[in-house]
Write a protein that holds these residues in place. Sequence first.
Motif, PDB file in Angstrom:
ATOM      1  N   MET A   1      14.530   5.969  64.974  1.00  0.00           N
ATOM      2  CA  MET A   1      15.436   7.500  64.525  1.00  0.00           C
ATOM      3  C   MET A   1      15.600   7.391  62.379  1.00  0.00           C
ATOM      4  N   VAL A   2      16.102   6.490  61.824  1.00  0.00           N
ATOM      5  CA  VAL A   2      15.474   6.388  60.365  1.00  0.00           C
ATOM      6  C   VAL A   2      14.006   6.475  60.003  1.00  0.00           C
ATOM      7  N   GLY A   3      12.661   6.696  60.738  1.00  0.00           N
ATOM      8  CA  GLY A   3      11.190   6.726  60.657  1.00  0.00           C
ATOM      9  C   GLY A   3      11.110   8.512  61.278  1.00  0.00           C
ATOM     10  N   GLY A   4      11.542   8.376  62.057  1.00  0.00           N
ATOM     11  CA  GLY A   4      11.785  10.619  62.219  1.00  0.00           C
ATOM     12  C   GLY A   4      12.277  11.086  61.007  1.00  0.00           C
ATOM     13  N   GLY A   5      13.487  10.728  60.739  1.00  0.00           N
ATOM     14  CA  GLY A   5      14.130  11.344  59.440  1.00  0.00           C
ATOM     15  C   GLY A   5      13.994  11.064  58.197  1.00  0.00           C
ATOM     16  N   ASP A   6      12.872   9.834  58.183  1.00  0.00           N
ATOM     17  CA  ASP A   6      11.795   9.959  56.490  1.00  0.00           C
ATOM     18  C   ASP A   6      11.061  10.997  56.797  1.00  0.00           C
ATOM     19  N   PHE A   7      10.115  10.806  58.298  1.00  0.00           N
ATOM     20  CA  PHE A   7       8.814  11.499  58.126  1.00  0.00           C
ATOM     21  C   PHE A   7       9.614  13.117  58.206  1.00  0.00           C
ATOM     22  N   LYS A   8      10.637  13.844  58.541  1.00  0.00           N
ATOM     23  CA  LYS A   8      10.921  15.179  58.235  1.00  0.00           C
ATOM     24  C   LYS A   8      10.994  15.003  56.884  1.00  0.00           C
ATOM     25  N   MET A   9      11.762  13.909  55.763  1.00  0.00           N
ATOM     26  CA  MET A   9      11.933  13.923  54.159  1.00  0.00           C
ATOM     27  C   MET A   9      10.266  14.742  53.882  1.00  0.00           C
ATOM     28  N   SER A  10       9.736  13.998  54.513  1.00  0.00           N
ATOM     29  CA  SER A  10       8.364  13.627  53.614  1.00  0.00           C
ATOM     30  C   SER A  10       6.909  14.672  53.764  1.00  0.00           C
ATOM     31  N   GLU A  11       7.685  15.564  55.198  1.00  0.00           N
ATOM     32  CA  GLU A  11       6.964  16.864  55.269  1.00  0.00           C
ATOM     33  C   GLU A  11       6.584  17.560  54.213  1.00  0.00           C
ATOM     34  N   LYS A  12       4.761  18.682  54.332  1.00  0.00           N
ATOM     35  CA  LYS A  12       4.882  18.959  52.926  1.00  0.00           C
ATOM     36  C   LYS A  12       5.113  20.222  53.419  1.00  0.00           C
ATOM     37  N   PRO A  13       5.389  21.152  52.551  1.00  0.00           N
ATOM     38  CA  PRO A  13       5.635  22.486  52.074  1.00  0.00           C
ATOM     39  C   PRO A  13       4.843  23.032  52.658  1.00  0.00           C
ATOM     40  N   THR A  14       4.896  24.207  53.755  1.00  0.00           N
ATOM     41  CA  THR A  14       3.968  25.272  54.030  1.00  0.00           C
ATOM     42  C   THR A  14       3.431  25.650  53.458  1.00  0.00           C
ATOM     43  N   LYS A  15       2.536  26.904  53.028  1.00  0.00           N
ATOM     44  CA  LYS A  15       1.824  27.961  52.037  1.00  0.00           C
ATOM     45  C   LYS A  15       2.526  29.344  52.054  1.00  0.00           C
ATOM     46  N   VAL A  16       3.494  29.985  52.943  1.00  0.00           N
ATOM     47  CA  VAL A  16       3.624  30.923  53.985  1.00  0.00           C
ATOM     48  C   VAL A  16       3.993  31.479  52.398  1.00  0.00           C
ATOM     49  N   ARG A  17       4.867  31.758  51.676  1.00  0.00           N
ATOM     50  CA  ARG A  17       4.999  32.443  49.884  1.00  0.00           C
ATOM     51  C   ARG A  17       3.781  32.659  49.654  1.00  0.00           C
ATOM     52  N   TYR A  18       2.594  31.915  49.581  1.00  0.00           N
ATOM     53  CA  TYR A  18       1.541  32.430  48.769  1.00  0.00           C
ATOM     54  C   TYR A  18       0.640  33.588  50.108  1.00  0.00           C
ATOM     55  N   ILE A  19       1.057  33.413  51.125  1.00  0.00           N
ATOM     56  CA  ILE A  19      -0.002  34.602  51.699  1.00  0.00           C
ATOM     57  C   ILE A  19       1.117  35.607  51.827  1.00  0.00           C
ATOM     58  N   ILE A 208       6.702  28.716  59.390  1.00  0.00           N
ATOM     59  CA  ILE A 208       7.369  28.313  57.809  1.00  0.00           C
ATOM     60  C   ILE A 208       7.937  27.187  58.531  1.00  0.00           C
ATOM     61  N   ASN A 209       8.027  26.315  57.774  1.00  0.00           N
ATOM     62  CA  ASN A 209       8.767  25.066  57.827  1.00  0.00           C
ATOM     63  C   ASN A 209      10.032  24.942  56.783  1.00  0.00           C
ATOM     64  N   GLN A 210      11.205  23.598  57.375  1.00  0.00           N
ATOM     65  CA  GLN A 210      12.800  23.978  56.803  1.00  0.00           C
ATOM     66  C   GLN A 210      11.513  23.366  54.889  1.00  0.00           C
ATOM     67  N   ALA A 211      10.544  22.307  54.906  1.00  0.00           N
ATOM     68  CA  ALA A 211      10.952  22.136  53.514  1.00  0.00           C
ATOM     69  C   ALA A 211       9.534  23.149  52.279  1.00  0.00           C
ATOM     70  N   GLU A 212       9.131  23.930  53.136  1.00  0.00           N
ATOM     71  CA  GLU A 212       9.208  24.869  52.205  1.00  0.00           C
ATOM     72  C   GLU A 212      10.701  26.075  51.963  1.00  0.00           C
ATOM     73  N   MET A 213      10.623  26.471  53.056  1.00  0.00           N
ATOM     74  CA  MET A 213      12.592  27.018  52.627  1.00  0.00           C
ATOM     75  C   MET A 213      13.389  25.587  52.306  1.00  0.00           C
ATOM     76  N   ASP A 214      13.060  24.428  52.212  1.00  0.00           N
ATOM     77  CA  ASP A 214      14.295  24.408  51.320  1.00  0.00           C
ATOM     78  C   ASP A 214      13.086  24.389  49.219  1.00  0.00           C
TER      79      ASP A 214
END
Length: 446
Positions: A1-19, A208-214
Motif C-alpha cells: 500500500m505504501v509503495g502504491g501511495g508513493d507511486f501516485k505521489m510521484s505520478e507525472k502530470p499529464t499535458k492536457v492544459r497545453y492542448i 487528465i490525471n490527478q497530478a495535473e489537476m493538483d
Amino acid sequence: MVGGGDFKMSEKPTKVRYIVLFVVCLVYLITYLDRVAISVAAPLMMKDFGINKLEWGLVLSVFSWTYASFQIPIGLLGDKLGARKVLAAIVCFWSLMTVATAMVWNFTSLVVVRLLFGVGEAGAFPTATRAFAHWMPSTERGFAQGFTHGAARFGGAITPLIVAIIMNAWGWQSVFYIFAAIGLAWAGFWYFWYRDKPSEYKERWGSINQAEMDLIDGGKSAKKAPPKLPFRTLLKSKNMWFLSLSYPTYCYTVWIFMTWLPAFLVEAKGFSIIKMGIFASLPLLAGTVGDTLGGWLSDKIWKKTGNGKFARRVVAMSGMLIAAAFMIPGAMADNANMAVFYLACSLFGLEMAVGVYWAVCLDVGHEYAGTVSGMMNTIGNVGSALSPLVFGAILQFTGSWVYPFLVASTILVIGALLWLKVNPELSIVEELGLDKLEEEKQAKAQ
C-alpha cells in the motif's frame, strides 16, 4: 500500500492544459484572420461599392465602437455561463457576420455588418481568458497569455498573403466564406471537446490525471462557490484602474502598427506596394516573438523569485520602455531598411508587455477573469479607437511623420510608470472584501 501511495505521489502530470492552450491559440489566430482580411480586400471592395476614403475609414472604425462596448457584458456572460458555451456561441456569431460581409450590397449594409462583427469579436479575448482560469497554474499564465497573443499577431502577419492568394483565384467574397468556415469548424470542435473545469474534462474524456489537476489548482480539489461581483463593486478596485489605465497606452501604440505602418513605409520611406507588403509583416513577426517571450519570462521570474509584483512589473515596464526607445529612431532613420529594423525592435518590446497585462487579469481575477479582462480591454480600446485619428491629425497638422511617433513614445512611458501601482498578488476578492460582503448579505437575509 505504501509503495502504491508513493507511486501516485510521484505520478507525472499529464499535458492536457497545453492542448487547451493550443486550441485557444487557434481562435486567437482566427480573430485576426477575420479582423485583418477586410483591410487587405479594401481596394476591390471600395471599387465595387464606390466607397471613398472617408467612408472607408468609417467602415474600419465602427468595428472598434461595438468591440469596446461589448467587452464587459460578454465578459460577465462568460463568467456566468462558462467559456465552453459562450466562446462557441460568439465565434459562430462573428463567423456568420464574416459570411454576411461577403453578401453586403452597399456602404450602409457594410457598416451594419461591421458593427455586428465587432459585437461578436468583443467577447473573444475576455472569454478565452476565462477559459484559462481553471486550466492554467499561476506560474504559467504569463506564458499562456503571451503565446495566445503571439498567435493573434502571427495571424495578422500571414493574413495579407493568404487573402491575396484567395482573391487572385476566386475574388474577394471567397475570402470571407472560407474564413467563416474555419471559424464555424473551430466553434463546433470547441463545444464538443472543451470542458470548463479539469474535473469535468476528466469525467467526460478521462485523459487528465490527478497530478495535473493538483498542479493547476495547487492541490485544492474543492473550492467554495465564489461570491458575486457586481460591476459597480469592481469599479472600486484601485488595482484594476491602474492596470486598465495603463492598457490604453499599449493599445494606442499597437494600433499605429496595424493602421499607419503601411502608409509610413510607402510615403515616408519610398517602398513600393509589393515591398511594403513584405516588410510591413516583419514588425508583426517580431511582435509574435515578443508576445511569447514576455509571458514566459515573467512566469520564470515569478517562479524563481517568488515575487509576483517584480515578475510582472519588470517585464511589462522593460518591454514598453524598449518600445518607446526604438520608436523614435524608427521614425527618423534615413535608411528605409533600418527604419523597419528599429520599428520591429519597438513592436517586439511592446508585445513583451501584452501577455503580462492579460496574465494579471488571471492573477487578480480568478473566477472573475472574464469580467476583469473585459474591463481592462474596454478601457484599452479607447486607445485603439483614438490612435488612427490622433496619429493622422498630428501628421496632417505638422506634416512630419516623426511627431506622431514621438507622441506615442511619450504615452508609452506614462503607461510603463502606471505599472508601479499594479499589484498582481492582490486578488479582487481580497482587495474588495467580497467574502465579507457576501457574509454580511447572507446575515441580513437571515
